[in-house]
Scaffold this motif. Structure first.
Motif, PDB file in Angstrom:
ATOM      1  N   GLN A  87      21.734  25.547  58.338  1.00 33.86           N
ATOM      2  CA  GLN A  87      23.199  25.622  58.332  1.00 33.86           C
ATOM      3  C   GLN A  87      23.822  24.230  58.409  1.00 33.86           C
ATOM      4  O   GLN A  87      24.803  23.939  57.721  1.00 33.86           O
ATOM      5  N   GLU A  88      23.231  23.352  59.222  1.00 35.30           N
ATOM      6  CA  GLU A  88      23.715  21.976  59.297  1.00 35.30           C
ATOM      7  C   GLU A  88      23.530  21.269  57.953  1.00 35.30           C
ATOM      8  O   GLU A  88      24.423  20.565  57.481  1.00 35.30           O
ATOM      9  N   ARG A  89      22.369  21.460  57.329  1.00 36.53           N
ATOM     10  CA  ARG A  89      22.114  20.832  56.023  1.00 36.53           C
ATOM     11  C   ARG A  89      23.101  21.329  54.966  1.00 36.53           C
ATOM     12  O   ARG A  89      23.593  20.559  54.149  1.00 36.53           O
ATOM     13  N   LEU A  90      23.407  22.631  55.004  1.00 43.11           N
ATOM     14  CA  LEU A  90      24.392  23.185  54.062  1.00 43.11           C
ATOM     15  C   LEU A  90      25.775  22.596  54.309  1.00 43.11           C
ATOM     16  O   LEU A  90      26.491  22.256  53.358  1.00 43.11           O
ATOM     17  N   ALA A  91      26.160  22.461  55.567  1.00 49.18           N
ATOM     18  CA  ALA A  91      27.484  21.913  55.896  1.00 49.18           C
ATOM     19  C   ALA A  91      27.607  20.470  55.408  1.00 49.18           C
ATOM     20  O   ALA A  91      28.635  20.096  54.828  1.00 49.18           O
ATOM     21  N   VAL A  92      26.585  19.664  55.638  1.00 51.10           N
ATOM     22  CA  VAL A  92      26.614  18.268  55.192  1.00 51.10           C
ATOM     23  C   VAL A  92      26.655  18.206  53.669  1.00 51.10           C
ATOM     24  O   VAL A  92      27.441  17.452  53.087  1.00 51.10           O
ATOM     25  N   ARG A  93      25.847  19.026  53.007  1.00 49.20           N
ATOM     26  CA  ARG A  93      25.836  19.069  51.542  1.00 49.20           C
ATOM     27  C   ARG A  93      27.216  19.428  51.010  1.00 49.20           C
ATOM     28  O   ARG A  93      27.726  18.809  50.085  1.00 49.20           O
ATOM     29  N   ASN A  94      27.837  20.450  51.597  1.00 53.17           N
ATOM     30  CA  ASN A  94      29.157  20.889  51.131  1.00 53.17           C
ATOM     31  C   ASN A  94      30.220  19.819  51.368  1.00 53.17           C
ATOM     32  O   ASN A  94      31.089  19.610  50.519  1.00 53.17           O
ATOM     33  N   MET A  95      30.146  19.133  52.509  1.00 57.37           N
ATOM     34  CA  MET A  95      31.102  18.071  52.790  1.00 57.37           C
ATOM     35  C   MET A  95      30.959  16.936  51.773  1.00 57.37           C
ATOM     36  O   MET A  95      31.951  16.443  51.231  1.00 57.37           O
ATOM     37  N   LEU A  96      29.729  16.524  51.501  1.00 54.36           N
ATOM     38  CA  LEU A  96      29.502  15.462  50.523  1.00 54.36           C
ATOM     39  C   LEU A  96      29.952  15.889  49.132  1.00 54.36           C
ATOM     40  O   LEU A  96      30.507  15.084  48.375  1.00 54.36           O
ATOM     41  N   ASP A  97      29.735  17.149  48.805  1.00 58.64           N
ATOM     42  CA  ASP A  97      30.174  17.677  47.512  1.00 58.64           C
ATOM     43  C   ASP A  97      31.697  17.617  47.395  1.00 58.64           C
ATOM     44  O   ASP A  97      32.233  17.246  46.348  1.00 58.64           O
ATOM     45  N   GLU A  98      32.394  17.950  48.470  1.00 58.32           N
ATOM     46  CA  GLU A  98      33.863  17.869  48.473  1.00 58.32           C
ATOM     47  C   GLU A  98      34.337  16.432  48.325  1.00 58.32           C
ATOM     48  O   GLU A  98      35.281  16.150  47.583  1.00 58.32           O
ATOM     49  N   LEU A  99      33.680  15.507  49.022  1.00 67.02           N
ATOM     50  CA  LEU A  99      34.045  14.096  48.907  1.00 67.02           C
ATOM     51  C   LEU A  99      33.854  13.590  47.480  1.00 67.02           C
ATOM     52  O   LEU A  99      34.707  12.890  46.940  1.00 67.02           O
ATOM     53  N   ARG A 100      32.726  13.959  46.881  1.00 67.74           N
ATOM     54  CA  ARG A 100      32.479  13.565  45.484  1.00 67.74           C
ATOM     55  C   ARG A 100      33.532  14.161  44.564  1.00 67.74           C
ATOM     56  O   ARG A 100      33.979  13.521  43.614  1.00 67.74           O
ATOM     57  N   GLY A 101      33.953  15.401  44.852  1.00 73.63           N
ATOM     58  CA  GLY A 101      34.996  16.058  44.063  1.00 73.63           C
ATOM     59  C   GLY A 101      36.329  15.338  44.151  1.00 73.63           C
ATOM     60  O   GLY A 101      37.162  15.426  43.239  1.00 73.63           O
ATOM     61  N   CYS A 102      36.537  14.604  45.222  1.00 71.13           N
ATOM     62  CA  CYS A 102      37.770  13.822  45.408  1.00 71.13           C
ATOM     63  C   CYS A 102      37.629  12.407  44.853  1.00 71.13           C
ATOM     64  O   CYS A 102      38.530  11.580  45.007  1.00 71.13           O
ATOM     65  N   GLY A 103      36.491  12.113  44.256  1.00 68.25           N
ATOM     66  CA  GLY A 103      36.284  10.795  43.654  1.00 68.25           C
ATOM     67  C   GLY A 103      35.660   9.774  44.569  1.00 68.25           C
ATOM     68  O   GLY A 103      35.573   8.589  44.216  1.00 68.25           O
ATOM     69  N   ILE A 104      35.215  10.185  45.739  1.00 71.84           N
ATOM     70  CA  ILE A 104      34.597   9.257  46.682  1.00 71.84           C
ATOM     71  C   ILE A 104      33.107   9.165  46.379  1.00 71.84           C
ATOM     72  O   ILE A 104      32.418  10.181  46.261  1.00 71.84           O
ATOM     73  N   ASP A 105      32.611   7.930  46.240  1.00 71.88           N
ATOM     74  CA  ASP A 105      31.193   7.712  45.979  1.00 71.88           C
ATOM     75  C   ASP A 105      30.433   7.851  47.293  1.00 71.88           C
ATOM     76  O   ASP A 105      30.616   7.056  48.215  1.00 71.88           O
ATOM     77  N   THR A 106      29.596   8.888  47.377  1.00 69.43           N
ATOM     78  CA  THR A 106      28.838   9.125  48.610  1.00 69.43           C
ATOM     79  C   THR A 106      27.420   8.573  48.519  1.00 69.43           C
ATOM     80  O   THR A 106      26.637   8.746  49.436  1.00 69.43           O
ATOM     81  N   GLY A 107      27.113   7.909  47.397  1.00 70.03           N
ATOM     82  CA  GLY A 107      25.754   7.391  47.222  1.00 70.03           C
ATOM     83  C   GLY A 107      24.803   8.532  46.946  1.00 70.03           C
ATOM     84  O   GLY A 107      25.191   9.673  46.780  1.00 70.03           O
ATOM     85  N   GLY A 108      23.568   8.230  46.902  1.00 66.75           N
ATOM     86  CA  GLY A 108      22.552   9.246  46.670  1.00 66.75           C
ATOM     87  C   GLY A 108      21.453   9.110  47.687  1.00 66.75           C
ATOM     88  O   GLY A 108      21.543   8.286  48.605  1.00 66.75           O
ATOM     89  N   PRO A 109      20.411   9.899  47.538  1.00 66.99           N
ATOM     90  CA  PRO A 109      19.308   9.777  48.490  1.00 66.99           C
ATOM     91  C   PRO A 109      18.575   8.456  48.279  1.00 66.99           C
ATOM     92  O   PRO A 109      18.647   7.870  47.196  1.00 66.99           O
ATOM     93  N   PRO A 110      17.884   7.997  49.299  1.00 66.95           N
ATOM     94  CA  PRO A 110      17.101   6.765  49.129  1.00 66.95           C
ATOM     95  C   PRO A 110      15.995   6.980  48.099  1.00 66.95           C
ATOM     96  O   PRO A 110      15.615   8.112  47.810  1.00 66.95           O
ATOM     97  N   ALA A 111      15.479   5.903  47.567  1.00 63.56           N
ATOM     98  CA  ALA A 111      14.384   5.981  46.599  1.00 63.56           C
ATOM     99  C   ALA A 111      13.190   6.682  47.234  1.00 63.56           C
ATOM    100  O   ALA A 111      12.926   6.537  48.424  1.00 63.56           O
ATOM    101  N   PHE A 112      12.476   7.446  46.430  1.00 62.59           N
ATOM    102  CA  PHE A 112      11.296   8.159  46.889  1.00 62.59           C
ATOM    103  C   PHE A 112      10.209   7.132  47.200  1.00 62.59           C
ATOM    104  O   PHE A 112       9.936   6.247  46.396  1.00 62.59           O
ATOM    105  N   SER A 113       9.588   7.243  48.365  1.00 60.77           N
ATOM    106  CA  SER A 113       8.625   6.228  48.802  1.00 60.77           C
ATOM    107  C   SER A 113       7.226   6.809  49.023  1.00 60.77           C
ATOM    108  O   SER A 113       7.045   8.026  49.056  1.00 60.77           O
ATOM    109  N   SER A 114       6.279   5.919  49.239  1.00 62.90           N
ATOM    110  CA  SER A 114       4.923   6.366  49.552  1.00 62.90           C
ATOM    111  C   SER A 114       4.887   7.065  50.909  1.00 62.90           C
ATOM    112  O   SER A 114       4.067   7.968  51.120  1.00 62.90           O
TER     113      SER A 114
END
Length: 147
Positions: free
Chosen positions: A103-130
């Motif tokens: 539920q926490e992960r969904l809430a954070v995802r939805n918040m970031l999605d809303e921010l992106r929808g408003c034109g705010i750059d939220t960045g992306g996940p870090p590069a995949f590492s070893s």
């Protein structure tokens, strides 16, 4: 128990780990994607091609998922649906989604999605590492040892 892979976005190195684990543990693994995915010849490894479109692969995984199955995905809504059906969900960085954290992960995802929808750059996940690769392999091994 079967492993379902949300294969379109799954890193190749993670699929390779999954292929080896499926053969070693003799567990069915199905890659679900909207285009063919390369995989080794194995009686334990299958591909399921679905139509293109938003969430088509996710919906097919949820439809076919049985209690106790494992879904490998970074898609949080798919992970939530898997948990709701009494499945397990592991992301490619080695983190299990659970009833306690989804539920926490969904809430954070939805918040970031809303921010992106408003034109705010939220960045992306870090590069995949070893380290991510190793964390995934360790979690998968522990999971398969228990099931």
């Amino acid at each position: 128990m079967q492993i379902w892979v949300d294969a379109d976005a799954c890193p190749r190195v993670i699929k390779d780990i999954l292929f080896r684990a499926a053969d070693r543990k003799k567990v069915q693994l199905t890659l679900v994607a909207n285009k063919p995915m390369p995989s080794p010849a194995s009686p334990y490894i299958n591909s399921l091609i679905v139509g293109s479109g938003f969430d088509v692969a996710d919906d097919k995984i949820v439809e076919l998922l049985q209690p106790g199955d494992l879904v490998v995905t970074a898609d949080i809504p798919l992970a939530a649906a898997a948990i709701k059906k009494a499945g397990h969900a592991l992301n490619p960085r080695g983190e299990f989604y659970t009833e306690d954290n989804i539920q926490e992960r969904l809430a954070v995802r939805n918040m970031l999605d809303e921010l992106r929808g408003c034109g705010i750059d939220t960045g992306g996940p870090p590069a995949f590492s070893s380290c991510d690769r190793q964390a995934f392999a360790n979690q998968l091994d522990r999971f398969l040892a228990r099931h």
